[in-house]
Motif scaffolding. Sequence first.
Motif, PDB file in Angstrom:
ATOM      1  N   HIS A 140      33.449  48.878  43.577  1.00 33.25           N
ATOM      2  CA  HIS A 140      34.094  47.574  43.366  1.00 33.25           C
ATOM      3  C   HIS A 140      33.620  46.512  44.352  1.00 33.25           C
ATOM      4  O   HIS A 140      33.683  45.328  44.041  1.00 33.25           O
ATOM      5  CB  HIS A 140      35.614  47.731  43.352  1.00 33.25           C
ATOM      6  CG  HIS A 140      36.091  48.428  42.122  1.00 33.25           C
ATOM      7  ND1 HIS A 140      36.040  47.852  40.880  1.00 33.25           N
ATOM      8  CD2 HIS A 140      36.550  49.682  41.929  1.00 33.25           C
ATOM      9  CE1 HIS A 140      36.472  48.709  39.982  1.00 33.25           C
ATOM     10  NE2 HIS A 140      36.792  49.828  40.579  1.00 33.25           N
TER      11      HIS A 140
ATOM     12  N   ALA B  93      45.940  57.204  49.114  1.00 30.92           N
ATOM     13  CA  ALA B  93      47.337  56.811  49.346  1.00 30.92           C
ATOM     14  C   ALA B  93      47.817  57.213  50.734  1.00 30.92           C
ATOM     15  O   ALA B  93      48.546  56.458  51.382  1.00 30.92           O
ATOM     16  CB  ALA B  93      48.234  57.428  48.279  1.00 30.92           C
TER      17      ALA B  93
ATOM     18  N   ILE C  53      39.979  45.142  40.935  1.00 36.34           N
ATOM     19  CA  ILE C  53      39.209  46.046  40.061  1.00 36.34           C
ATOM     20  C   ILE C  53      39.169  45.573  38.611  1.00 36.34           C
ATOM     21  O   ILE C  53      38.676  46.280  37.742  1.00 36.34           O
ATOM     22  CB  ILE C  53      39.815  47.469  40.097  1.00 36.34           C
ATOM     23  CG1 ILE C  53      41.271  47.469  39.627  1.00 36.34           C
ATOM     24  CG2 ILE C  53      39.707  48.077  41.486  1.00 36.34           C
ATOM     25  CD1 ILE C  53      41.873  48.850  39.462  1.00 36.34           C
TER      26      ILE C  53
ATOM     27  N   PRO D  65      38.080  43.815  35.117  1.00 37.18           N
ATOM     28  CA  PRO D  65      36.785  43.407  34.589  1.00 37.18           C
ATOM     29  C   PRO D  65      36.688  41.883  34.592  1.00 37.18           C
ATOM     30  O   PRO D  65      37.467  41.206  33.911  1.00 37.18           O
ATOM     31  CB  PRO D  65      36.770  43.974  33.166  1.00 37.18           C
ATOM     32  CG  PRO D  65      38.168  44.323  32.832  1.00 37.18           C
ATOM     33  CD  PRO D  65      38.954  44.420  34.096  1.00 37.18           C
TER      34      PRO D  65
ATOM     35  N   ILE E 142      36.190  39.279  31.220  1.00 32.70           N
ATOM     36  CA  ILE E 142      37.187  38.934  30.196  1.00 32.70           C
ATOM     37  C   ILE E 142      37.968  37.674  30.574  1.00 32.70           C
ATOM     38  O   ILE E 142      38.722  37.146  29.768  1.00 32.70           O
ATOM     39  CB  ILE E 142      38.187  40.088  29.936  1.00 32.70           C
ATOM     40  CG1 ILE E 142      38.992  40.426  31.201  1.00 32.70           C
ATOM     41  CG2 ILE E 142      37.472  41.324  29.393  1.00 32.70           C
ATOM     42  CD1 ILE E 142      40.171  41.357  30.944  1.00 32.70           C
TER      43      ILE E 142
ATOM     44  N   ARG F  72      53.076  43.269  36.178  1.00 37.83           N
ATOM     45  CA  ARG F  72      53.276  44.507  36.954  1.00 37.83           C
ATOM     46  C   ARG F  72      52.272  45.569  36.546  1.00 37.83           C
ATOM     47  O   ARG F  72      52.305  46.676  37.058  1.00 37.83           O
ATOM     48  CB  ARG F  72      54.703  45.030  36.734  1.00 37.83           C
ATOM     49  CG  ARG F  72      55.741  44.275  37.537  1.00 37.83           C
ATOM     50  CD  ARG F  72      57.157  44.576  37.086  1.00 37.83           C
ATOM     51  NE  ARG F  72      57.581  45.947  37.312  1.00 37.83           N
ATOM     52  CZ  ARG F  72      58.747  46.439  36.919  1.00 37.83           C
ATOM     53  NH1 ARG F  72      59.595  45.661  36.273  1.00 37.83           N
ATOM     54  NH2 ARG F  72      59.061  47.698  37.159  1.00 37.83           N
ATOM     55  N   SER F  73      51.411  45.226  35.608  1.00 37.13           N
ATOM     56  CA  SER F  73      50.538  46.242  35.033  1.00 37.13           C
ATOM     57  C   SER F  73      49.069  45.859  35.199  1.00 37.13           C
ATOM     58  O   SER F  73      48.737  44.728  35.529  1.00 37.13           O
ATOM     59  CB  SER F  73      50.886  46.370  33.552  1.00 37.13           C
ATOM     60  OG  SER F  73      49.874  47.044  32.867  1.00 37.13           O
TER      61      SER F  73
ATOM     62  N   THR G 100      45.982  47.358  32.888  1.00 43.29           N
ATOM     63  CA  THR G 100      45.300  47.206  31.600  1.00 43.29           C
ATOM     64  C   THR G 100      46.068  46.307  30.626  1.00 43.29           C
ATOM     65  O   THR G 100      45.463  45.638  29.802  1.00 43.29           O
ATOM     66  CB  THR G 100      45.043  48.575  30.939  1.00 43.29           C
ATOM     67  OG1 THR G 100      46.236  49.338  30.969  1.00 43.29           O
ATOM     68  CG2 THR G 100      43.941  49.321  31.663  1.00 43.29           C
ATOM     69  N   LEU G 101      47.391  46.306  30.720  1.00 47.57           N
ATOM     70  CA  LEU G 101      48.156  45.420  29.840  1.00 47.57           C
ATOM     71  C   LEU G 101      47.828  43.954  30.156  1.00 47.57           C
ATOM     72  O   LEU G 101      47.750  43.117  29.255  1.00 47.57           O
ATOM     73  CB  LEU G 101      49.662  45.682  29.987  1.00 47.57           C
ATOM     74  CG  LEU G 101      50.600  44.787  29.181  1.00 47.57           C
ATOM     75  CD1 LEU G 101      50.292  44.855  27.689  1.00 47.57           C
ATOM     76  CD2 LEU G 101      52.049  45.154  29.426  1.00 47.57           C
TER      77      LEU G 101
ATOM     78  N   TYR H 204      44.915  42.978  31.261  1.00 52.64           N
ATOM     79  CA  TYR H 204      43.591  42.738  30.697  1.00 52.64           C
ATOM     80  C   TYR H 204      43.729  42.393  29.208  1.00 52.64           C
ATOM     81  O   TYR H 204      43.084  41.487  28.695  1.00 52.64           O
ATOM     82  CB  TYR H 204      42.662  43.959  30.814  1.00 52.64           C
ATOM     83  CG  TYR H 204      42.551  44.596  32.180  1.00 52.64           C
ATOM     84  CD1 TYR H 204      42.942  43.929  33.335  1.00 52.64           C
ATOM     85  CD2 TYR H 204      42.008  45.877  32.321  1.00 52.64           C
ATOM     86  CE1 TYR H 204      42.833  44.535  34.575  1.00 52.64           C
ATOM     87  CE2 TYR H 204      41.891  46.480  33.560  1.00 52.64           C
ATOM     88  CZ  TYR H 204      42.320  45.819  34.692  1.00 52.64           C
ATOM     89  OH  TYR H 204      42.211  46.426  35.901  1.00 52.64           O
ATOM     90  N   GLU H 205      44.571  43.158  28.529  1.00 51.60           N
ATOM     91  CA  GLU H 205      44.793  42.948  27.091  1.00 51.60           C
ATOM     92  C   GLU H 205      45.254  41.507  26.836  1.00 51.60           C
ATOM     93  O   GLU H 205      44.754  40.833  25.935  1.00 51.60           O
ATOM     94  CB  GLU H 205      45.852  43.947  26.596  1.00 51.60           C
ATOM     95  CG  GLU H 205      46.275  43.800  25.146  1.00 51.60           C
ATOM     96  CD  GLU H 205      45.248  44.338  24.166  1.00 51.60           C
ATOM     97  OE1 GLU H 205      44.593  45.339  24.501  1.00 51.60           O
ATOM     98  OE2 GLU H 205      45.086  43.758  23.075  1.00 51.60           O
TER      99      GLU H 205
ATOM    100  N   TYR I 130      42.530  38.992  27.757  1.00 50.18           N
ATOM    101  CA  TYR I 130      41.498  39.090  26.717  1.00 50.18           C
ATOM    102  C   TYR I 130      41.876  38.227  25.502  1.00 50.18           C
ATOM    103  O   TYR I 130      41.067  37.471  24.980  1.00 50.18           O
ATOM    104  CB  TYR I 130      41.378  40.564  26.327  1.00 50.18           C
ATOM    105  CG  TYR I 130      40.336  40.904  25.305  1.00 50.18           C
ATOM    106  CD1 TYR I 130      38.992  41.002  25.664  1.00 50.18           C
ATOM    107  CD2 TYR I 130      40.697  41.179  23.985  1.00 50.18           C
ATOM    108  CE1 TYR I 130      38.039  41.360  24.724  1.00 50.18           C
ATOM    109  CE2 TYR I 130      39.748  41.535  23.044  1.00 50.18           C
ATOM    110  CZ  TYR I 130      38.416  41.626  23.421  1.00 50.18           C
ATOM    111  OH  TYR I 130      37.472  41.976  22.498  1.00 50.18           O
TER     112      TYR I 130
ATOM    113  N   LEU J  49      50.148  49.225  29.466  1.00 51.28           N
ATOM    114  CA  LEU J  49      49.554  49.165  28.127  1.00 51.28           C
ATOM    115  C   LEU J  49      50.089  50.306  27.258  1.00 51.28           C
ATOM    116  O   LEU J  49      50.307  50.129  26.060  1.00 51.28           O
ATOM    117  CB  LEU J  49      48.023  49.230  28.225  1.00 51.28           C
ATOM    118  CG  LEU J  49      47.253  48.940  26.936  1.00 51.28           C
ATOM    119  CD1 LEU J  49      47.518  47.533  26.421  1.00 51.28           C
ATOM    120  CD2 LEU J  49      45.742  49.130  27.140  1.00 51.28           C
TER     121      LEU J  49
ATOM    122  N   PHE K 131      41.590  50.178  27.048  1.00 57.50           N
ATOM    123  CA  PHE K 131      40.997  48.938  27.537  1.00 57.50           C
ATOM    124  C   PHE K 131      40.186  49.284  28.776  1.00 57.50           C
ATOM    125  O   PHE K 131      40.745  49.515  29.840  1.00 57.50           O
ATOM    126  CB  PHE K 131      42.051  47.878  27.840  1.00 57.50           C
ATOM    127  CG  PHE K 131      41.485  46.493  27.784  1.00 57.50           C
ATOM    128  CD1 PHE K 131      40.482  46.097  28.655  1.00 57.50           C
ATOM    129  CD2 PHE K 131      41.920  45.584  26.827  1.00 57.50           C
ATOM    130  CE1 PHE K 131      39.934  44.837  28.582  1.00 57.50           C
ATOM    131  CE2 PHE K 131      41.378  44.320  26.746  1.00 57.50           C
ATOM    132  CZ  PHE K 131      40.380  43.948  27.623  1.00 57.50           C
TER     133      PHE K 131
END
Lengths: 355, 378
Positions: free
Chosen positions: A24, A75, A137, A139, A142, A153-154, A156-157, A159-160, A163, B260, B311
């Motif tokens: 990264h 962690a 991290i 992408p 997008i 709080r998320s 990939t959500l 990113y969705e 996007y 997601l 995703f």
Amino acid sequence: MGIFVDKKTRVVVQGITGRDGSFHARQMKEYGTAVVAGVTPGKGGTGLEGIPIFNTVAEAVEKTKANTSVIYVPASAAVDAIYEAADAGIQVIVCISEGVPANDMLKVYNYLKIKGVRLIGPNSPGVITPGVTKVGIMPGQIHKKGSVGVVSRSGTLTYEIVYNLTARKIGQSTCIGIGGDPIIGTNFIDCLKEFQDDPQTEAIALIGEIGGSDEEDAAAFIKKYVTKPVVGFIAGLTAPADKRMGHAGAIISGGTGTAPEKIKAFEAVGVPVAKTPAEVADLVEKKLAALYKKKAAKKAVKKTITKPRPAAKKSVKAKSSVKKVVKKAAPVKKAKATKPAKVKKSKPKVRSKKR
Amino acid sequence: MKIHEYQAKEIFASFGIPVPKGKIAFSADEARNLAAEIGKPVVVKAQVHIGGRGKAGGIKYCATPDEAYSNAENIIGMNIKGLIVRKVLVTEATDISHEAYVGIIVDRSAKKPVIMVSAEGGIDIEEVAAKTPEKIHKLHVDPILGIKSYQARQLAYKVYSDPETAKQAAGIILKLYRCFMEADASLVEINPLVTTPSGKVVALDAKVNLDDNGLYRHPDYEKLRDVAPQEESENEAREAGLSFVGLSGNIGCVVNGAGLAMATMDLVKHYGGEPANFLDIGGSSNPDKVVTAMRIILRDPNVKAILFNIFGGITRCDDVANGIAKAVSEFRPSVPIVVRLTGTNETEGRAILAEAQIQGAETMVEVVTKAIALAGVA
């Protein structure tokens, strides 16, 4: 502009020689982020693609003037890494590491609060001000530079949702993943406060999920202080009670922290809640369209108001509040008087950068 | 992680909190022997990871070892809110003159541990909180400073007027706080904290939830994990680095990222389907994780279609596609599969799926609606 990270951001990567850290660090550099240093104890004096590596954050700060840190350590080492960054004078710490014990975070949070240091995460995908800098991290490709602040709080959500926004040509000012843990450094309220004060941000998308009461707190804050349009989304309508849904913080416990409660809290303060992630872009588009219409109308009023009265009357028919002012044949100054009132509202007293 | 009362009491005892003597029994015979060993009236208590055991008949007073036998026989095998009792705690019966409540949780908004005490112990504390919140006294502790003796005394005097009893209770509160922080608990609770007629303060019940994120520091706590039969899939997933929660629907969901994954389940419901599970394959894209995910989902006979919603960020779409292709060739599933791949290496991923003749979808909405349609005809 954007919030938390901008063109002045100088990043030190903690854990730069690890698998995630090195990958990264390259990705961030490629995006255009000023990655000025890396830290891995014992690897000081080496480098990674031209990025100098130091043994300690203090040394990295002294030599490179890094002001932001991003943490990719395991962690078990993350809490120490956060303290190290804070004590070295780093102002913004982004912790990507997942799995930090909550009771450690209680101490970290309260310590950083005293120090006035901003922590994003842990368990965060990071923060990006599109077209300027990316610390995390996500992408980069997008995203699109623009005026919508996204906070979630998320990972990939987010990113969705980003996007979908970008696909509609709706750009973002800054996108922040605050992290999925129960105790995190930066909450929705902190981001709302910053977005409200950020001139680049025109509208805000707030992506919540089950667990805790951060969304309810955000709703109360919006009602008091936020004048910019906000749209919401809540994940976890179908989540069963007392089960941790992946994120350590995503759990309905003792019957509280459910999605319907959070949706209700948003709707009660006039924040529309999308029924699907795709619908977030629809709602944002509508809010922006309404905002631009309002702005255009204001402009029109300003213009016409300086002209002879009859013309003004005609052009502002639709705007009842402005109409009143015009009816009274108010001088230009008075028409403007509506503005300071609004500005006052938009500047909350709790605005100190220290949390 | 949830642990049983007898395990929580062992942890309490290690922090010096007084608990009644007791031992665990897996059969009625063992319960009788333990009761005889204790030599006094005992209480037989069902050990399951759920509250409301008393109301369900899972806690019984036994005057004699024979009564312990018959009660244990009734309780072992009992179904309490869907959980089958497999063991009982046999503990010496305590005479009670007063019951109080003490609990510590994290206040997520205040970012501090909060200690709660109430003179109304022994009953459902959530009910007390809802109906008579003034009967619960709260104290937020600065986690950096830790709890101070005076704070524990302040709380104790809210519940007890007798100085000797208050002193004992304050000592227990101090120890309980230490236990909460040092054991990496997300909840510790004594309900009831009883005063005996002779004036001794004892933790008659014990509840401890452990923070999964803190378990790496406590290898000895890992063996306290007791997996109920219906949680076996969850446990297998956890060991493979996945998060899985079983539900009762018919659309299997495999997603990367918890938010997601929840949003995908919600979308299934939104379009008239029912999700069969929550499953987050996590940030890495190890193809073996995908295979494990498929194995777990295919075990559920209700599943009529499986959807993948990926995703790609750190997760690479080609890795996931390889995992799907591998799982399909290994398990030859009879239910239809539909896959949505977006992000990092999506072109490569889609090519792999096409090669393996696995159905694709462009968007999240499309993958969900396709899966529902396919489940309907399956």
